[in-house]
Design an enzyme around this catalytic site. Structure first.
Site, short mmCIF file in Angstrom:
data_model
loop_
_atom_site.label_atom_id
_atom_site.label_comp_id
_atom_site.label_asym_id
_atom_site.label_seq_id
_atom_site.Cartn_x
_atom_site.Cartn_y
_atom_site.Cartn_z
N SER A 772 0.83 -1.19 0.00
CA SER A 772 0.00 0.00 0.00
C SER A 772 0.88 1.26 0.00
O SER A 772 1.62 1.50 -0.95
CB SER A 772 -0.96 -0.03 1.19
OG SER A 772 -1.96 0.93 1.06
N ASP A 846 -9.15 -4.65 -5.97
CA ASP A 846 -8.76 -3.76 -4.88
C ASP A 846 -9.84 -2.68 -4.70
O ASP A 846 -10.13 -1.93 -5.61
CB ASP A 846 -7.41 -3.11 -5.20
CG ASP A 846 -6.80 -2.42 -3.99
OD1 ASP A 846 -7.55 -1.95 -3.12
OD2 ASP A 846 -5.56 -2.34 -3.92
N HIS A 880 -7.51 -5.48 -1.54
CA HIS A 880 -6.30 -4.73 -1.16
C HIS A 880 -5.30 -5.62 -0.43
O HIS A 880 -4.10 -5.53 -0.66
CB HIS A 880 -6.69 -3.54 -0.28
CG HIS A 880 -5.58 -2.59 -0.03
ND1 HIS A 880 -4.94 -1.91 -1.04
CD2 HIS A 880 -4.98 -2.19 1.11
CE1 HIS A 880 -3.99 -1.14 -0.53
NE2 HIS A 880 -3.99 -1.29 0.78
#
Length: 959
Positions: A772, A846, A880
């Site tokens: 991330s 995601d 994610h």
């Protein structure tokens, strides 16, 4: 303190058995795109696609399971550490390879059986062992899901998609001497049942939970509510009719009293889902002819048209039902999209929240119009508390909130009294006004003409209340831009008593954190601040502050007996700091009425060390005798003797830095020499250098290794530098992000120099990685600090900040307010500078704000356009964070292959790169870099998930 609710773990599939299950799905392998440098022997211009551990107490009365299931896919295993990785063909590299397995030493750690979660009864006399399996198979993620209004729904089950579950429940009696009795297995439900939402009744005699079972075509049934007698372990359906099913899209069920549950059910009159019209009735239109200023972040899975609105209503609409253990069933209220069900502490009222139209195509359902009503416990309407309009226009500035009443809850210390907060700045944090928030309270049914009472007025943003009684409550407020946080002491029952500040500090200053009050359970099942007396005859009372105890040597948790009137404190317990890390989980001696006495105090603690995994203990006063109640096996004995050290070093601007250095078992730098090293981190923003330099964490904590953890490469004889602080500092009015690149590079240089100086890392074999915002960091470091790293691994990142124009992470300026910062921070804009190998990995689904899958796709194309050595792996069905066993194993295989190929054998002259880069930095290589160094302003943080590194969790029916 507001009433505690269930935790859903809707998207958590982190701990879930490695058993194969058949699937009718045709599952695509990961999409893999690979490019060699422009000077490679063979041009590859065309590509194609092939077909912690527990750290915190969960503050809940009910728990949802961590999901599971995993299956070997029969892929060819990668090599062990003693043999080189297999040689791939060019077709393998360019067209994809199907799902692969990492080396056995990594695979064995990931596939280790997960430990159970724990849940204590309200009276602290029983413990549930909630059993779970390992990683789920990809087939579970591949089930159809509806993406509506910011949430994902499994239409077959009528619940959130990818929902986790438990596989069984064991009940243990907690004996008077602190030991556990034999396990009694809950029984009566179908074999192979998936268990969710395990909830204790207030008297601890019954459990309620949901059950779903596998049906044909690898799908699950709808959820049904079951109840169990805790003494016998017998379980049975709550409803006699098999047609009454749970609607778990939002709140699911709650105990109203010891024999009655309020349940969200699917309306019996509901028909088939609406069908999408073949021909649309018209174009999709959005308008802003009123010239409203509406700035929103890049939310995903939003409603797109009228059909989506109809589908959302279809799945989210609930019929509320009161169901008693004797079989009595009563429908209450009309069908609606109910989002929250909250009985009053005395069980006489229900606080019911719902959402309604008009819906929005630009914000998720949490901002839809919201109605809060008060009903009697038998379903009779009493009054409307509020009806809030659509909230599309909440400003993006941090601490901005919705207009109108918010945080509406029952007082924990009263039978039926409400409290809430209302903003005075229109919800806009940029508006200067005093007070900024006002907290109100009133009885459930106020007398005619009676107005809400002002409980407290705040100049910062309201952050919650911890209730005790009419003489004591603590009110919290904070302000992100300054990091200021304040705690007020108020006397809710006294109009003559003036509020006073108890603590006023910086939230960044962990060394000054006094701790948080401990809570006790009331007979009504709520939680209030526990009052303690030193002796039975003592008229004075104290509260207990439970603190993390941050120090320059690491965290040393403590309990302080605190006099709320004088501010004096007495330390009554502190963790061992030489070998172990101990922390307080919950108060266990809170069943007695009246104030507690210190010599009767019992607490639940956790204890661990660098090499010993977490176990739980009951600690009893006055002699503070500890009794161990769990004996969990070591989750990965092959790494039991790994070496861990918390190290400190300094950045060139004087900022103190910390990191955790892990070394493989048996490693001796004097004999074995420097190792290949993987640096894995995540940047953070600070307002002061002093706060940025403070030590967080403990050197004695057990190293939790999650399914995608960088620590897995200890098994491959890597040194791992985990979590080196990457502080991006903006002091005073300065915005941290305006010097992001400069501070990022300086932080990385200090970390790399430290591990080289220690002789544990080979200077030519240091890789960098992150997830991330850590992936964003990785790409920036390869662009701006190529002299430090030989390659990088970037997972689920965002690389072009112009695609998130209304803020990202902790940046709340827009692209148009801070254009140069957005551009200079974006590694996409520096793709031409990236010359070191970079592996990009991203979930195809995601849904995290900002990290659209498109970010990796476009970044890869930019790299490819400049001849960079890069590889892009898109994981089908993954979000994610990655969940399926096939996906996780392949991510580990890709990462290991990348490290073995571009880090372990690396012989490039990194020292020359480093010297050249230093010369470039001293001269100023580009205009953009010079501007980045010279400019000031900007700071911020990203809305992103963090990788979970855990094995088991614990829940209490109280805190």
């Amino acid at each position: 303190m507001m009433r505690l609710h269930k935790v859903y773990h809707h998207l958590s599939l982190l701990s879930v058995s490695a058993r194969s299950s058949p699937s009718i799905f045709s599952l695509s392998p990961p999409v893999i795109l690979k490019l060699r440098p422009a000077n490679a022997v063979r041009s590859l211009n065309s590509t194609s696609m092939s077909a912690s551990k527990f750290r915190y107490l969960v503050p809940i009365k009910a728990v949802a399971a961590e999901d599971g299931g995993g299956a070997s896919n029969g892929s060819v295993s990668s090599s062990s550490s003693s043999t080189p990785p297999p040689t791939e063909s060019e077709d393998d590299l360019t067209l994809g390879v199907g799902y692969r397995l990492p080396p056995l030493e990594i695979r064995d750690i990931v596939d280790a059986p997960p430990l159970p979660a724990l849940s204590f009864s309200p009276h602290r006399d029983k413990i549930l062992f909630l059993k779970r399996r390992s990683l789920p198979p990809l087939a579970e993620l591949a089930r159809p899901e509806e993406k509506l209004a910011g949430i994902r729904i499994d239409g077959k089950c009528n619940t959130r998609s990818r929902m986790s579950f438990y596989t069984g429940i064991g009940i243990h009696q907690l004996m008077p001497d602190g030991t556990l009795g034999p396990e009694k297995e809950l029984h009566g439900y179908p074999d192979g049942a998936k268990i969710n939402f395990v909830t204790w009744s207030q008297d601890g005699r019954h459990l309620a939970f949901s059950i779903r079972v596998e049906e044909e075509e690898n799908s699950s049934s709808k959820l049904r509510v079951w109840v169990a007698d805790v003494e016998t372990g017998n379980a049975r359906p709550l409803f006699q009719s098999p047609n009454i099913c749970l609607n778990a899209v939002f709140d699911n069920f709650v105990w109203v009293n010891n024999s009655t549950l309020l349940v969200s059910t699917i309306p019996l009159s509901r028909g088939d889902p609406p069908k999408k019209p073949w021909v649309p009735s018209g174009p999709k239109i959005q308008t802003n002819e009123q010239k409203n200023i509406i700035q929103v972040r890049t939310f995903q899975d939003l409603l797109k048209d009228e059909y989506d609105e109809d589908l959302f209503d279809y799945y989210a609409t609930t019929q509320l039902v009161l169901a008693s253990l004797d079989g009595t069933v009563k429908e209450i209220g009309p069908p609606a999209v109910y989002t929250s069900l909250d009985p009053s502490p005395d069980g006489k009222y229900l606080l019911i929240s719902s959402i309604h139209g008009p819906y929005s195509f630009i914000v998720p359902c949490g901002r839809f119009p919201k109605k809060v009503d008060l009903w009697t416990s038998d379903g009779q309407f009493v009054r409307e508390i509020c009806d809030l309009p659509l909230a599309e226009d909440i400003p993006i500035a941090f601490n901005s909130v919705r207009k109108g009443m918010r945080s509406i809850n029952w007082r924990a210390d009263k039978p039926a009294a409400l409290y809430w907060v209302e903003t005075q700045d229109g919800g806009d944090a940029k508006v200067e006004v005093s007070p900024r928030d006002i907290v109100y309270t009133e009885p459930a049914e106020p007398l005619e003409g009676e107005q809400p009472a002002i409980l407290h007025q705040l100049d910062l943003r309201y952050g919650g209340i911890s209730w005790c009684d009419d003489s004591l409550a603590l009110v919290y407020e904070s302000w992100y831009k300054t990091r200021r946080t304040r705690t007020w002491v108020i006397s809710p029952g006294s109009k003559d008593s003036s509020p006073r500040i108890l603590f006023d500090r910086s939230s960044e200053d962990v060394y000054s954190d006094p701790g948080s009050p401990m809570f006790r359970r009331t007979p009504a099942g709520t939680y209030v601040i526990a009052k303690i007396k030193k002796g039975h005859d003592d008229e004075s009372y104290y509260i207990i502050l439970n603190g993390s105890g941050a120090t320059p040597e690491g965290n040393i948790p403590f309990l302080d007996l605190f006099d709320i009137n004088t501010g004096s404190k007495e330390r009554i317990w502190q963790s061992d700091k030489e070998k172990y890390y101990e922390s307080v989980v919950a108060l266990m001696s809170d069943q007695e009425k009246g104030n507690l006495c210190l010599d009767q105090l019992k607490i639940l603690t956790s204890k661990e060390s660098k090499t010993e995994n977490t176990q739980y203990y009951i600690l009893s006063w006055p002699d503070k005798q500890a009794c161990q109640i769990t004996n969990f096996p070591h989750p990965y004995p092959q790494l039991e003797t790994l070496q861990k050290e918390m190290i400190r070093y300094q950045r060139k601007d004087g900022v103190q830095m910390t990191a955790t250095l892990y070394l493989p078992p048996g490693y001796d730098p004097s004999k074995d020499g420097p190792l290949p090293c993987l640096v894995w981190s995540y940047p953070g923003e600070f307002k002061s250098k002093d706060a940025a330099g403070q030590v967080r964490g403990s050197p004695n904590e057990f190293p939790g290794i999650g399914a995608t953890s960088a620590l897995l490469w200890l098994a491959r004889r890597f040194a791992i530098l985990s979590g080196p602080t990457i502080p991006i500092i903006g002091e005073g009015d300065e915005e941290a992000n305006d010097r992001y690149v400069e501070q990022l590079v300086a932080s990385a240089e200090a970390a790399v120099e430290e591990v080289i100086q220690r002789g544990v890392a080979h200077p030519n074999k240091i890789a960098v990685g992150g997830h991330s915002y850590g992936a964003f960091m990785t790409a920036n470091l390869l662009a701006h600090a190529p002299h430090l790293f030989c390659c990088g691994v970037a997972r689920s990142g965002a690389y072009n900040r112009t695609l998130t124009p209304f803020g990202f992470q902790n940046e709340d300026r827009t692209l148009w307010e801070a254009t140069s910062t957005y551009v200079e921070m974006s590694p996409f804009m520096s793709a031409n500078k990236i010359k070191k190998p970079i592996l990009l990995i991203h979930g195809e689904e995601d849904n995290n704000p900002g990290t659209l899958t498109m970010q990796s796709d476009r970044f890869f194309n930019a790299l490819k356009g400049h001849g960079a050595l890069c590889r892009l792996v898109i994981l089908p069905y993954e979000s994610h964070g990655y969940a399926a066993r096939e996906s996780i194993m392949h991510v580990l295989w890709e990462t290991d292959r990348w490290l073995q190929k571009y880090c372990v054998p690396n012989t490039s002259d990194v020292k020359a790169d480093r010297d050249a880069s230093k010369d470039d930095l001293s001269k100023g290589t580009t205009d953009s870099e010079s501007k980045a160094v010279a400019s000031s302003g900007g700071g911020g943080a990203e809305m992103s998930d963090h990788e979970c590194e855990g094995f088991h969790s614990i829940t209490m029916s109280s805190l």
